[in-house]
Enzyme design. Structure first.
Site, PDB file in Angstrom:
ATOM      1  N   CYS A 142     -70.316 -61.865  26.848  1.00  0.00           N
ATOM      2  CA  CYS A 142     -68.956 -62.134  26.377  1.00  0.00           C
ATOM      3  C   CYS A 142     -68.898 -62.269  24.859  1.00  0.00           C
ATOM      4  O   CYS A 142     -67.840 -62.079  24.249  1.00  0.00           O
ATOM      5  CB  CYS A 142     -68.400 -63.391  27.034  1.00  0.00           C
ATOM      6  SG  CYS A 142     -69.331 -64.889  26.681  1.00  0.00           S
ATOM      7  N   ARG A 144     -71.295 -60.698  22.650  1.00  0.00           N
ATOM      8  CA  ARG A 144     -71.977 -59.647  21.900  1.00  0.00           C
ATOM      9  C   ARG A 144     -72.157 -58.395  22.744  1.00  0.00           C
ATOM     10  O   ARG A 144     -72.174 -58.438  23.975  1.00  0.00           O
ATOM     11  CB  ARG A 144     -73.350 -60.142  21.431  1.00  0.00           C
ATOM     12  CG  ARG A 144     -74.359 -60.387  22.568  1.00  0.00           C
ATOM     13  CD  ARG A 144     -75.646 -61.019  22.046  1.00  0.00           C
ATOM     14  NE  ARG A 144     -75.418 -62.371  21.603  1.00  0.00           N
ATOM     15  CZ  ARG A 144     -75.415 -62.756  20.320  1.00  0.00           C
ATOM     16  NH1 ARG A 144     -75.674 -61.872  19.370  1.00  0.00           N
ATOM     17  NH2 ARG A 144     -75.187 -64.002  19.988  1.00  0.00           N
ATOM     18  N   SER A 201     -75.852 -67.767  18.859  1.00  0.00           N
ATOM     19  CA  SER A 201     -74.759 -67.990  19.808  1.00  0.00           C
ATOM     20  C   SER A 201     -73.594 -68.715  19.149  1.00  0.00           C
ATOM     21  O   SER A 201     -73.753 -69.369  18.104  1.00  0.00           O
ATOM     22  CB  SER A 201     -75.258 -68.819  20.998  1.00  0.00           C
ATOM     23  OG  SER A 201     -76.268 -68.135  21.693  1.00  0.00           O
ATOM     24  N   GLU A 206     -77.330 -72.658  23.188  1.00  0.00           N
ATOM     25  CA  GLU A 206     -76.845 -72.464  24.566  1.00  0.00           C
ATOM     26  C   GLU A 206     -77.917 -71.747  25.393  1.00  0.00           C
ATOM     27  O   GLU A 206     -78.640 -70.889  24.901  1.00  0.00           O
ATOM     28  CB  GLU A 206     -75.535 -71.681  24.580  1.00  0.00           C
ATOM     29  CG  GLU A 206     -75.634 -70.265  24.056  1.00  0.00           C
ATOM     30  CD  GLU A 206     -75.020 -69.261  25.012  1.00  0.00           C
ATOM     31  OE1 GLU A 206     -75.009 -69.536  26.224  1.00  0.00           O
ATOM     32  OE2 GLU A 206     -74.588 -68.210  24.546  1.00  0.00           O
ATOM     33  N   GLY A 283     -62.748 -66.866  39.594  1.00  0.00           N
ATOM     34  CA  GLY A 283     -64.099 -66.332  39.482  1.00  0.00           C
ATOM     35  C   GLY A 283     -65.149 -67.406  39.684  1.00  0.00           C
ATOM     36  O   GLY A 283     -65.113 -68.445  39.022  1.00  0.00           O
ATOM     37  N   ALA A 284     -66.071 -67.167  40.625  1.00  0.00           N
ATOM     38  CA  ALA A 284     -67.096 -68.167  40.948  1.00  0.00           C
ATOM     39  C   ALA A 284     -68.497 -67.642  40.658  1.00  0.00           C
ATOM     40  O   ALA A 284     -69.439 -67.899  41.400  1.00  0.00           O
ATOM     41  CB  ALA A 284     -66.984 -68.572  42.425  1.00  0.00           C
ATOM     42  N   GLY A 285     -68.641 -66.910  39.553  1.00  0.00           N
ATOM     43  CA  GLY A 285     -69.964 -66.433  39.128  1.00  0.00           C
ATOM     44  C   GLY A 285     -70.693 -67.509  38.342  1.00  0.00           C
ATOM     45  O   GLY A 285     -70.400 -68.702  38.448  1.00  0.00           O
ATOM     46  N   LYS A 286     -71.663 -67.087  37.528  1.00  0.00           N
ATOM     47  CA  LYS A 286     -72.465 -68.042  36.764  1.00  0.00           C
ATOM     48  C   LYS A 286     -71.615 -68.833  35.789  1.00  0.00           C
ATOM     49  O   LYS A 286     -71.753 -70.050  35.677  1.00  0.00           O
ATOM     50  CB  LYS A 286     -73.570 -67.290  36.010  1.00  0.00           C
ATOM     51  CG  LYS A 286     -74.590 -66.616  36.920  1.00  0.00           C
ATOM     52  CD  LYS A 286     -75.595 -65.803  36.110  1.00  0.00           C
ATOM     53  CE  LYS A 286     -76.576 -65.075  37.025  1.00  0.00           C
ATOM     54  NZ  LYS A 286     -77.520 -64.222  36.247  1.00  0.00           N
ATOM     55  N   MET A 287     -70.740 -68.147  35.057  1.00  0.00           N
ATOM     56  CA  MET A 287     -69.885 -68.832  34.087  1.00  0.00           C
ATOM     57  C   MET A 287     -68.919 -69.772  34.798  1.00  0.00           C
ATOM     58  O   MET A 287     -68.682 -70.902  34.345  1.00  0.00           O
ATOM     59  CB  MET A 287     -69.108 -67.801  33.265  1.00  0.00           C
ATOM     60  CG  MET A 287     -69.968 -66.879  32.433  1.00  0.00           C
ATOM     61  SD  MET A 287     -70.422 -67.582  30.851  1.00  0.00           S
ATOM     62  CE  MET A 287     -68.944 -67.263  29.914  1.00  0.00           C
TER      63      MET A 287
END
Length: 544
Positions: A142, A144, A201, A206, A283-287
């Site tokens: 998101c 780069r 980052s 992070e 959205g239930a991904g990693k982020m």
């Protein structure tokens, strides 16, 4: 350089002969070549005539093509040998990174260039097919989109990558130039090490970026797309990132993009009602999981999650017990947004989930939230259209707006970054020494092979002169050990001077000078042999 030599080589590079394989000089080390086959119908006929009567008699088109390719291969080799190519061998290919990040380009630009993880392998394949690119890797997040390559020619390789980026994104090269950064060799290596360590980052230290760098290696290994240099580069970057986090306090107190998004939402809500605001996550991904985790850490008790399926949501619910998680299917996205005060979006959708007309149709947010509905979009490409910012009852924030959150404690972050830089410098030296050592490996192998052939021939002569009955196994072994010992002692000095692994003060230039001297003294012709092998390999690849 003699004018005649330059003219011949320049004519060859510029492709004065149609249907030839053009050789391009690479910068930064021993020369290497990529090949561009310019197909012209008339040339195929002339190539066929050079093959002789048997080819002329053949009627099979495939036979003619194969014969023409063999002729092209021989022509390329002969032209290469005649072009004074040894003048261009004292260079090596460059490791380069070209890309843009949150520091150089707005989200509008980054989302056009973003490459979904599922397409990384395809992108790497296309990049490696460019004329002056040997190896490639893509790191797209998101914040780069960076392309790492081993370029046989720095200028030509960078130009080809920029043109590929322009073609992929639809953005003119002239517009891209305003936002791209380009780094070469040690600078490119240092940059990736800093990225993996979390120093580049938006939020210093992070941890998610290290996982994304690991994913590059994982996908590359699965597809067979990583070459020797890029594979080692990324693995050393991962090792550096781990070391920085282990040996410094850079991760303590550091927040991810997801937690910064939560911080931003709480900053924009009325302080007295921030934790009671109705939270919605798309959205239930990693982020998305990290958003829920940080909401729970801040004291939020309930969050609605809209996702394509309930599987990920159920897994998150099992792990995070301190917050109520309610699942809704994607079909209920608008009705769920109508009941929310804060909407976090974190999906891989390449088209907006919310546009101005849809947001205008939603009822106002609760008065406890100030009557304004917040959209916190941490996706790239963005999930919320920029037109939503024109809606009076809504406020839209994207990843670029997170800078407001991470400006705090700037001095402390800089101190931690200095500690990390000392580790990065040490790891950078190690990687550079490894890459330098690759230069002399072919010469070392060929010199050993040359010495072994002489030893074997002389041993055979010696054995033949001795009565077989008088030669016991022990005696034979002693003679062989003697020969091996002499060879090893004679090779010890030359091989020591071919080392460039950081174990002594010898520079790469000194080591390369030793390598070329040994090539001349023993007639090894190592570099030229390697280049001819590359030409043949490229010819064969073009035929397939």
């Amino acid at each position: 350089m003699a004018a005649s030599t330059m003219t011949g080589f320049t004519a060859f590079v510029m492709g004065s002969k149609p249907n030839s394989f053009l050789l391009a000089r690479r910068s930064g080390g021993p020369v290497g070549f990529r090949f561009i086959k310019t197909q012209q119908r008339g040339q195929r006929g002339s190539a066929t005539r050079r093959c002789g009567t048997r080819c002329e008699a053949a009627t099979d088109v495939a036979v003619k093509d194969a014969s023409a390719s063999r002729a092209s291969s021989l022509t390329a080799l002969e032209q290469f040998k005649a072009a004074g190519s040894d003048r261009y061998m004292k260079e090596r290919s460059s490791i380069a990174v070209i890309g843009l990040s949150v520091h150089t380009a707005p989200v509008e630009m980054r989302e056009k260039l973003a490459i979904p993880e599922a397409q990384w392998s395809r992108a790497v394949g296309e990049l490696c097919n460019l004329n002056h690119i040997e190896e490639a890797a893509v790191l797209s997040t998101c914040n780069r989109m960076e392309i790492y390559v081993v370029a046989l020619s720095w200028h030509r390789g960078i130009r080809e990558v920029m043109e590929w980026m322009s073609k992929t994104s639809g953005i003119p090269v002239s517009e891209l130039r305003d936002h791209l950064f380009m780094l070469r060799d040690s600078d490119a290596t240092r940059h990736l090490f800093e990225v993996a360590a979390g120093l580049d980052s938006l939020v210093l230290g992070e941890g998610q970026i290290l996982a994304q760098v690991k994913q590059v290696v994982k996908i590359g290994q699965a597809s067979g797309g990583l070459g020797k240099n890029i594979d080692r580069l990324f693995k050393d970057a991962i090792s550096t990132g781990k070391k920085v986090r282990t040996e410094t306090s850079i991760s303590s107190g550091a927040v991810s993009v997801s937690s910064a998004a939560v911080e931003l939402a709480l900053m924009k809500l009325p302080e007295s009602h921030a934790l009671s605001a109705r939270m919605l996550l798309i959205g239930a991904g990693k982020m998305g999981k990290l958003v829920i985790k940080h909401l729970a850490a801040k004291g939020c008790k309930r969050v609605v999650v809209v996702n394509r399926s309930s599987e990920n949501v159920d897994a998150i619910r099992e792990e995070l017990k301190d917050i109520e998680i309610i699942y809704r299917p994607l079909t209920e996205i608008l009705s769920s947004a109508a009941e929310a005060d804060v909407v976090f979006t974190s999906t891989a959708s390449e088209t907006p989930l919310f546009l101005k007309e849809q947001v205008e149709s939603l009822p106002p947010a609760s008065q406890s939230a100030g009557g304004l509905r917040l959209f916190i979009d941490i996706s790239v490409p963005r999930n919320v259209g920029s037109c939503v910012s024109d809606v009076e009852s809504a406020r839209l924030y994207n990843v670029d707006d997170l800078k407001e959150v991470v400006e705090a404690n700037k001095e402390d972050r800089l101190r931690k970054a200095m500690e990390a830089q000392a580790i990065i410098i040490q790891e950078l030296r190690s990687f550079d020494a490894w890459r330098d050592s690759l230069e002399t490996v072919p010469t070392i192998k060929k010199l050993r092979s040359y010495a072994e052939r002489i030893k074997s021939a002389e041993l055979e002569k010696c054995i033949q002169k001795i009565d077989e009955n008088a030669l016991t196994k022990k005696s034979r072994r002693a003679i062989e050990d003697l020969a091996s010992g002499v060879v090893n002692k004679l090779l010890h000095g030359p091989l020591q001077h071919l080392r460039c692994d950081g174990s002594d003060s010898r520079t790469l230039d000194e080591t390369l000078a030793n390598m070329y001297a040994l090539n001349r003294m023993f007639g090894l012709d190592t570099v030229k042999a390697i280049l001819e092998q590359k030409i043949k390999a490229k010819v064969e690849k073009s035929q397939n």
